[in-house]
Design a protein around this motif. Structure first.
Motif, short mmCIF file in Angstrom:
data_model
loop_
_atom_site.label_atom_id
_atom_site.label_comp_id
_atom_site.label_asym_id
_atom_site.label_seq_id
_atom_site.Cartn_x
_atom_site.Cartn_y
_atom_site.Cartn_z
N SER A 25 -52.37 -99.09 21.56
CA SER A 25 -52.94 -98.70 21.01
C SER A 25 -53.28 -100.01 19.53
O SER A 25 -52.93 -100.29 19.04
CB SER A 25 -52.54 -97.45 20.96
OG SER A 25 -52.09 -97.04 19.94
N GLY A 26 -54.52 -99.32 18.71
CA GLY A 26 -54.97 -99.74 17.59
C GLY A 26 -53.68 -99.72 16.51
O GLY A 26 -53.48 -100.12 15.14
N SER A 27 -53.24 -98.19 16.92
CA SER A 27 -51.86 -98.00 15.81
C SER A 27 -50.81 -97.08 16.03
O SER A 27 -51.47 -95.35 17.06
CB SER A 27 -52.62 -96.85 14.88
OG SER A 27 -51.80 -96.44 13.95
N ASP A 28 -49.67 -97.30 16.63
CA ASP A 28 -49.12 -96.83 17.93
C ASP A 28 -48.27 -95.05 16.64
O ASP A 28 -47.91 -94.81 17.29
CB ASP A 28 -47.92 -98.13 18.71
CG ASP A 28 -48.33 -98.06 18.97
OD1 ASP A 28 -49.45 -98.83 19.53
OD2 ASP A 28 -47.75 -99.91 19.80
N GLY A 29 -48.27 -95.80 15.84
CA GLY A 29 -47.69 -94.56 14.68
C GLY A 29 -48.34 -93.30 14.86
O GLY A 29 -47.77 -92.22 14.81
N GLU A 30 -49.81 -93.82 15.04
CA GLU A 30 -50.25 -92.62 15.02
C GLU A 30 -50.51 -91.50 16.09
O GLU A 30 -50.51 -90.77 15.70
CB GLU A 30 -51.77 -92.90 14.02
CG GLU A 30 -52.05 -93.23 12.80
CD GLU A 30 -52.21 -92.38 11.39
OE1 GLU A 30 -52.76 -91.25 11.80
OE2 GLU A 30 -50.75 -92.23 10.54
N LEU A 31 -50.34 -92.93 16.97
CA LEU A 31 -50.33 -92.15 18.67
C LEU A 31 -48.79 -91.36 18.76
O LEU A 31 -48.49 -90.38 19.15
CB LEU A 31 -50.28 -92.87 19.33
CG LEU A 31 -50.60 -92.57 20.68
CD1 LEU A 31 -51.95 -91.76 20.85
CD2 LEU A 31 -50.75 -93.61 22.12
#
Length: 756
Positions: A25-31
């Motif tokens: 994803s563009g931001s694994d942490g947010e996901l």
């Protein structure tokens, strides 16, 4: 690029060695954070506050995460309110807004059905056949909800993508999925109906698996990213927005509607060259100039009207009724509302609180509500003096308040010396020398200040009281000769003149409303009448019963409003822009400013007009807080305004229309070419000069603009210019250039590598 085989080859070539297309994803942490906050197994346990978007919700709610929190992770999703989220909390009283199929049920039951549907979709097993997710009856049966309660296709896709990022390509628009499937070579007859969103998503996954055979590192997120990229150049053409039930959609009006009935906050937006600057100028003059109807009644021609509008605009800017500012990346709250500035005075550095453009014009506008005079004071040839009554920057407001309360002006210079019989500068100096006979020194300016106050100011003269160097606190009329106050309660302020205070400005009035130059720090001196706006000054000395009773309107123009960091620039003032939060509104509000600690409000006679170039940023990308508070006026190219320009055997109107039709197909409607690019042609009659000017317009303006629009993709630029249908000698863009071979240019060793 209509050939699917070439398109797929290009995709493989682009993504093969580019790591941005290999990520989950563009931001694994947010996901990961989303999945931890909202485990799919326990979605039916959410409280209403945890789920709902709108009033009475917590910030980290489920709907907000799906719509905005995951944008950097798995792309955009714009569901609207009820249609996408099924439930939405309204602002007025916090009432629940429901999807139509949920309206027959109580709020509690509607929420329960909503949770059950979300849990059912989120927990679908991707290892099994998912076709049942396109059958609303089957979802209802498995969720134990009535058959009439359904979830939108885009919502199903978003939920599935959020919990299965390794499986589904994260595109929530059913139309876009169908478009990309056709581009990738899937026959229309194989593409499921729009109602079968999951079927379309599974078909797109099939295309992903095919591409992964040649580019194994390509991820679902990577495919979504490349499909929308400029590098690939096949993203869908943006269509004109349709009305939506989204409470946060900007309110749109026509320019004619706005000029007839202007909104307090509005933004003119559109591609470059569509006349936003002149439209803003005309709109500002209409709002601020009481003589607007007189201008219109003259039925002026186009050129004469523009000239009259510009003259009025310049006059209003000079009077301070219109202010113009341009947002940019470095523009800050300190520039816009208030901040601390370093100032130098005779080598001494001081750090003063200065008003920004919004506070300055708000203070000027709000003073229109102050009470008028009982009788008009004629300015005539009276002398006007500037005077300081205490140092406002040193916390000496009590001196000014004492003078206002007791109807006098007081001078600190002179100490406890009585100058009653000192009718000349020499006698003033002698009295001071006698007072300081012990050798203590006093400045030459002390003599000047006392002499001015005692001898030069006459009864009937006017005093302008300063607030720092940039504002005016009051206007008063001297009503008595000098007198010495033996019982003065404030130390050193023994020197007095009785004054009738005609105007007291709260908040202080920006000096540019009355004066064309900044005020000096000298305590007292005569103002040069050439630097005084006599008309404005007289206006503040005119009784109410001799005025027309109307309040002057003020206009703040913010050019390029989308280029600044809106939340950083406006700060807490963004709330005060709302009509009901302004002075006199039903929910009037004020805030305490961080530097001055003073109360600040925005009056209802201040209009804010912004402009934005959609070629820089799409309307959909601007700050949501701004979108909710402004009405929007779209200005598009109007080729008909060029209908009177004919060159050789063609019309410029048709030329511009053809260029924009091609751009809209290849790019979108936000990157069109405005009619004003060709405006200079209207002043030329000679045909050879017209051709020469048109050539310059294309060379210096149109082609560089297209180069920016298409990121120097010369093939597409040539398509816009129709070069592919012309003989080579008439083409704007020609491939090739040098006649030298690679060997001539680089030698055999390098040439062989380039040929490889």
């Amino acid at each position: 690029m209509d050939d699917p085989i070439r398109l797929k080859e290009k995709i493989v070539g682009i993504v093969k060695d580019d790591s941005q297309y290999h990520t989950l994803s563009g931001s694994d942490g947010e996901l990961e954070k989303f999945q931890q906050l909202f485990p799919k197994e326990s979605l039916d346990q959410l409280s209403l506050e945890q789920y709902i978007l709108g009033e009475n919700s917590i910030h980290d709610n489920f709907c907000r995460w799906l719509e905005r929190g995951l944008e950097s992770s798995i792309g955009r999703y714009s569901p609207g309110t009820a249609k996408g989220h099924m439930l939405y909390s309204m602002k007025d009283g916090g009432d629940l807004y429901k999807l139509k199929s949920l309206e027959p049920y109580s709020d509690e039951l509607a929420f329960e059905y909503t949770k059950q549907l979300h849990k059912c979709v989120a927990n679908a097993d991707v290892s099994e056949d998912l076709a049942w997710l396109d059958d609303d009856e089957k979802i209802a049966a498995q969720s134990n909800v009535p058959e009439t309660v359904t979830m939108s296709s885009a919502r199903k896709l978003r939920v599935l993508q959020a919990y299965n990022p390794n499986y589904f390509v994260p595109i929530s628009s059913v139309d876009h999925i169908g478009y990309f499937l056709r581009k990738l070579g899937v026959e229309r007859t194989r593409i499921p109906d729009k109602k079968n969103a999951i079927g379309r998503a599974l078909l797109l996954r099939g295309q992903l698996l095919e591409l992964q055979e040649r580019a194994p590192k390509l991820t679902p997120y990577g495919l979504m990213k490349i499909l929308y990229s400029d590098a690939l150049g096949v993203r869908p053409v943006a269509r004109k927005a349709k009305p939506s039930d989204d409470l946060e959609q900007p309110k749109s009006r026509t320019l004619e509607e706005s000029i007839t009935s202007p909104a307090l906050n509005q933004i003119l937006y559109g591609p470059p060259g569509t006349g936003k600057t002149f439209a803003t100028t005309e709109l500002a003059v209409k709002i601020a100039d009481s003589d607007w109807s007189e201008i219109i009644s003259k039925n002026l021609g186009e050129h004469e009207l523009r000239q009259a509008v510009k003259e009025s605009y310049d006059k209003l800017v000079k009077q301070g009724q219109i202010k113009f500012v341009t947002f940019h990346q470095s523009f800050s709250y300190e520039d816009f509302v208030e901040g601390i500035r370093a100032n130098s005075n005779n080598g001494n550095i001081s750090y003063d609180i200065e008003d920004g453009v919004l506070k300055s014009i708000s203070d000027a506008a709000i003073n229109q509500f102050s009470e008028g005079l009982e009788e008009t004071v004629e300015l005539g040839d009276r002398e006007i003096w500037k005077m300081s009554l205490g140092n406002t920057l040193a916390g000496e407001d009590y001196i000014f308040e004492d003078c206002i309360d007791n109807q006098y002006a007081s001078l600190g210079y002179g100490w406890n010396v009585d100058f009653t019989n000192c009718n000349s500068r020499e006698k003033v100096a002698q009295a001071l020398r006698e007072h300081f006979s012990d050798g203590e020194e006093f400045s030459d300016y002390a003599i000047t200040a006392v002499d001015t106050f005692v001898n030069r100011i006459s009864v009937g003269d006017l005093i302008v009281v300063s607030d720092g160097n940039t504002k005016v606190r009051a206007i008063g009329e001297v009503t008595s000769p000098y007198y010495y106050d033996h019982e003065a309660e404030i130390g050193y302020y023994y020197q007095k003149r009785s004054v009738k205070w005609h105007r007291i400005f709260k908040p202080s009035l920006p000096r540019e409303v009355l004066l064309q130059k900044s005020l000096s720090q000298m305590t007292i001196y005569s103002l040069n009448r050439s630097n005084v706006d006599i008309e404005q000054f007289q206006g503040y000395l005119t009784a109410k019963n001799t005025q027309d009773g109307s309040v002057k309107n003020y206009v703040l123009i913010i050019d390029e409003i989308n280029r600044g960091n809106v939340s950083r620039i406006f700060g807490e003032a963004i709330t005060l822009l709302e009509p009901d939060k302004r002075v006199g509104g039903s929910d009037q509000r004020s805030v305490e400013l961080p530097y001055s600690k003073k109360s600040f409000s925005i009056p209802s006679n201040l209009y804010v007009i912004g402009t934005m170039n959609t070629a820089d940023k799409s309307l959909a990308q601007i700050d949501l807080a701004l979108r909710r508070r402004f009405e929007f006026i779209e200005l598009l190219p109007n080729p008909k305004l060029l209908s009177d320009i004919g060159i050789a055997n063609f019309q410029v109107e048709e030329l511009l229309a053809a260029l924009n039709d091609r751009i809209e197909v290849l790019l979108d409607r936000e990157h069109l070419i405005g009619h004003s690019y060709f405006w200079t042609l209207k002043t030329i009659e000679n045909e050879s000069e017209l051709l020469s000017e048109l050539s310059l317009i294309f060379e210096k303006r149109i082609i560089p603009l297209l180069q920016e629009y298409f990121f120097s993709d010369w093939e597409r630029i040539a398509w816009v210019l129709n070069d592919h249908n012309k003989p080579r000698e008439y083409q704007f863009i020609q491939m090739g250039g040098t006649a030298n071979s690679l060997v001539d240019l680089f030698g055999e060793a390098v040439a062989s590598q380039l040929n490889d």
